[in-house]
Motif scaffolding. Structure first.
Motif, PDB file in Angstrom:
ATOM      1  N   SER A  60       0.839  -1.208   0.000  1.00  0.00           N
ATOM      2  CA  SER A  60       0.000   0.000   0.000  1.00  0.00           C
ATOM      3  C   SER A  60       0.874   1.259   0.000  1.00  0.00           C
ATOM      4  CB  SER A  60      -0.928  -0.005   1.220  1.00  0.00           C
ATOM      5  OG  SER A  60      -1.764  -1.143   1.195  1.00  0.00           O
ATOM      6  N   ILE A 103      -3.731   4.578   3.151  1.00  0.00           N
ATOM      7  CA  ILE A 103      -4.023   3.492   2.210  1.00  0.00           C
ATOM      8  C   ILE A 103      -3.850   2.157   2.935  1.00  0.00           C
ATOM      9  CG2 ILE A 103      -3.547   2.519  -0.074  1.00  0.00           C
ATOM     10  CD1 ILE A 103      -2.164   5.110  -0.838  1.00  0.00           C
ATOM     11  N   SER A 106      -6.657  -3.947   4.023  1.00  0.00           N
ATOM     12  CA  SER A 106      -7.460  -4.602   5.063  1.00  0.00           C
ATOM     13  C   SER A 106      -8.244  -3.601   5.894  1.00  0.00           C
ATOM     14  CB  SER A 106      -6.540  -5.395   5.997  1.00  0.00           C
ATOM     15  OG  SER A 106      -5.625  -4.506   6.624  1.00  0.00           O
ATOM     16  N   GLY A 107      -7.713  -2.394   6.000  1.00  0.00           N
ATOM     17  CA  GLY A 107      -8.320  -1.421   6.913  1.00  0.00           C
ATOM     18  C   GLY A 107      -8.029  -1.737   8.371  1.00  0.00           C
ATOM     19  N   GLN A 164      -5.895   0.070  -5.673  1.00  0.00           N
ATOM     20  CA  GLN A 164      -5.472   1.226  -4.859  1.00  0.00           C
ATOM     21  C   GLN A 164      -4.920   2.317  -5.774  1.00  0.00           C
ATOM     22  OE1 GLN A 164      -2.581  -0.640  -2.343  1.00  0.00           O
ATOM     23  NE2 GLN A 164      -4.006  -0.954  -0.656  1.00  0.00           N
ATOM     24  N   VAL A 366      -1.916  -7.163   9.479  1.00  0.00           N
ATOM     25  CA  VAL A 366      -0.932  -7.065  10.565  1.00  0.00           C
ATOM     26  C   VAL A 366      -1.525  -6.178  11.654  1.00  0.00           C
ATOM     27  CG1 VAL A 366       1.452  -6.491  11.151  1.00  0.00           C
ATOM     28  CG2 VAL A 366       0.905  -7.333   8.870  1.00  0.00           C
TER      29      VAL A 366
HETATM   30  C1  F6R Z   1       2.476  -7.233   0.404  1.00  0.00           C
HETATM   31  C2  F6R Z   1       1.527  -7.145   1.484  1.00  0.00           C
HETATM   32  C3  F6R Z   1       1.826  -6.259   2.668  1.00  0.00           C
HETATM   33  C4  F6R Z   1       0.674  -5.291   2.872  1.00  0.00           C
HETATM   34  C5  F6R Z   1       0.893  -4.452   4.131  1.00  0.00           C
HETATM   35  C6  F6R Z   1      -0.222  -3.417   4.311  1.00  0.00           C
HETATM   36  O1  F6R Z   1       2.038  -8.094  -0.588  1.00  0.00           O
HETATM   37  O2  F6R Z   1       0.476  -7.737   1.414  1.00  0.00           O
HETATM   38  O3  F6R Z   1       3.024  -5.573   2.473  1.00  0.00           O
HETATM   39  O4  F6R Z   1       0.562  -4.483   1.735  1.00  0.00           O
HETATM   40  O5  F6R Z   1       0.940  -5.289   5.262  1.00  0.00           O
HETATM   41  O6  F6R Z   1      -1.458  -4.027   4.463  1.00  0.00           O
HETATM   42  P1  F6R Z   1      -2.790  -3.195   4.348  1.00  0.00           P
HETATM   43  O7  F6R Z   1      -2.852  -2.644   2.979  1.00  0.00           O
HETATM   44  O8  F6R Z   1      -3.905  -4.173   4.629  1.00  0.00           O
HETATM   45  O9  F6R Z   1      -2.718  -2.100   5.378  1.00  0.00           O
END
Ligand code: F6R
Length: 369
Positions: A60, A103, A106-107, A164, A366
């Motif tokens: 993101s 951005i 998952s939010g 995105q 995460v």
């Molecule tokens: C890479 C990946 C991670 C996410 C990162 C942010 O393929 O999946 O680097 O992009 O953990 O996650 P979101 O966009 O959910 O905040």
């Protein structure tokens, strides 16, 4: 539910034309007027914005880096991009005239959520770009633009990254419209081109078989370097991240202009180097510079894997492998140039016997800092 594919990731890569179309759906009028209703930020608020700060993690964050090029060019609003985990620890300068764009697919990424909370405490307005309806980050933001890519099961972000980007372009173009079209013709031309993106991605997907074959030959490589310039630089970063997380391989991306400031010392015989060549439209100087970078690394024996737009004959003599993508406006090129890199990483990981949906040590969202 994998739609006949062995892995969700393969299905999610292939469904990108539809995902991109879904992000655009209902947002671009026939006359080019953009409607971003759920944004919940009035045009008068957007006219007052003096600075934009984009915060995000991982893939993101790469979307955010690309957004900066587009937003600053189209809107002439200063725009910073920062990894969310660093943001609130450095006393950033924010106020009511700052628009923070968070951005998060998952939010739920805790780093991004904490940065959003911090920004709101400092009175900044926060706009989320998110794929999961009703998730925490959009609920805690002033407004949201959903990417509508549908659920992404594979841990590695693919279709949500492309969508995105579309959301970032829509915001940039919308801001340019409400703030009075500095480059009216260019804005309108880009809006018209956005509608063609699903078809362009489809064309890329129809020609990726050689990329698969190439990836299978590289499973013993100890490292792969990625080079890019302008919006091709974040694309290179994304290509390297995909390779690390899926193939568990060392990969590193550089801005091609930085090569001579150090990394060129790494170039040796047979080292695979992927180069993302900017499209020629409007940026021929940059294009010529990267062609000389390709010559330099090839002269040192590197194996050059070049991603360039169709019909770009200048790169062919220096490319061990040439991956052609459709010619599109420079700022939109990441939409087409990223796809071969997703396929490359996925296939290389499969050749190594890895589970591309569930890479080791990684989680889809995460939720710890
Ligand atoms: C890479 C990946 C991670 C996410 C990162 C942010 O393929 O999946 O680097 O992009 O953990 O996650 P979101 O966009 O959910 O905040």
């Amino acid at each position: 539910e994998k739609g006949g594919y062995d892995y969700f990731m393969l299905k999610e890569i292939v469904e990108q034309p539809k995902s991109v179309a879904d992000t655009l759906l209902g947002r671009v009028g026939v006359d080019g007027t953009l409607t971003l209703d759920e944004m919940r930020l009035a045009p008068s608020d957007l006219r007052d914005i003096e600075k934009i700060v984009i915060i995000a993690c991982g893939t993101s964050y790469h979307a955010g880096l690309i957004a900066k090029y587009a937003i600053e060019h189209w809107c002439r609003i200063p725009c910073e991009v920062e990894v969310a985990s660093e943001f609130r620890y450095r006393d950033p300068i924010l106020n009511r005239q700052t628009l923070v764009i968070a951005i998060s697919q998952s939010g739920e990424s805790m780093d991004t959520l904490m940065a959003v909370r911090y920004a709101r405490e400092q009175q900044a307005r926060v706009l989320a770009i998110c794929n999961v309806n009703g998730s925490t980050i959009p609920r805690e933001s002033d407004g949201v633009l959903y990417t509508h890519a549908g659920p992404e099961v594979g841990v590695a972000a693919t279709k949500t990254f492309l969508t995105q980007l579309i959301a970032c372009y829509l915001i940039g173009l919308y801001l340019a419209q409400v703030r009075g079209l500095k480059f009216g013709d260019e804005i309108n031309a880009v809006i018209a081109q956005l509608a063609n993106m699903p078809e362009q991605v489809e064309r890329v997907l129809a020609t990726v078989e050689p990329v698969r074959n190439l990836a299978r030959t590289l499973s013993d490589a100890s490292t792969v370097l990625f080079l890019g310039r302008h919006v091709g630089y974040p694309v290179a970063l994304e290509g390297a991240l995909k390779l690390k997380e899926l193939a568990y391989m060392h990969a590193e991306a550089f801005a091609a202009g930085e090569l001579k400031h150090g990394p060129i010392a790494l170039i040796e015989k047979d080292l695979p180097v992927v180069v993302v060549v900017p499209s020629r439209e409007g940026r021929s100087v940059l294009h010529d510079k990267i062609v000389s970078n390709i010559q330099e690394i090839r002269a040192r024996g590197a194996r050059t894997i070049v991603i360039a737009e169709e019909g770009d004959e200048t790169v062919r003599p220096f490319s061990d492998e040439l991956i052609e993508v459709p010619a599109v406006p420079t700022l939109l090129q990441p939409i087409v140039a990223t796809v071969p890199l997703q396929v490359f990483a996925c296939e290389l990981a499969l050749a190594k016997g890895n589970d591309v949906d569930q890479p080791r040590n990684l989680a889809k969202s995460v939720t710890v800092e």
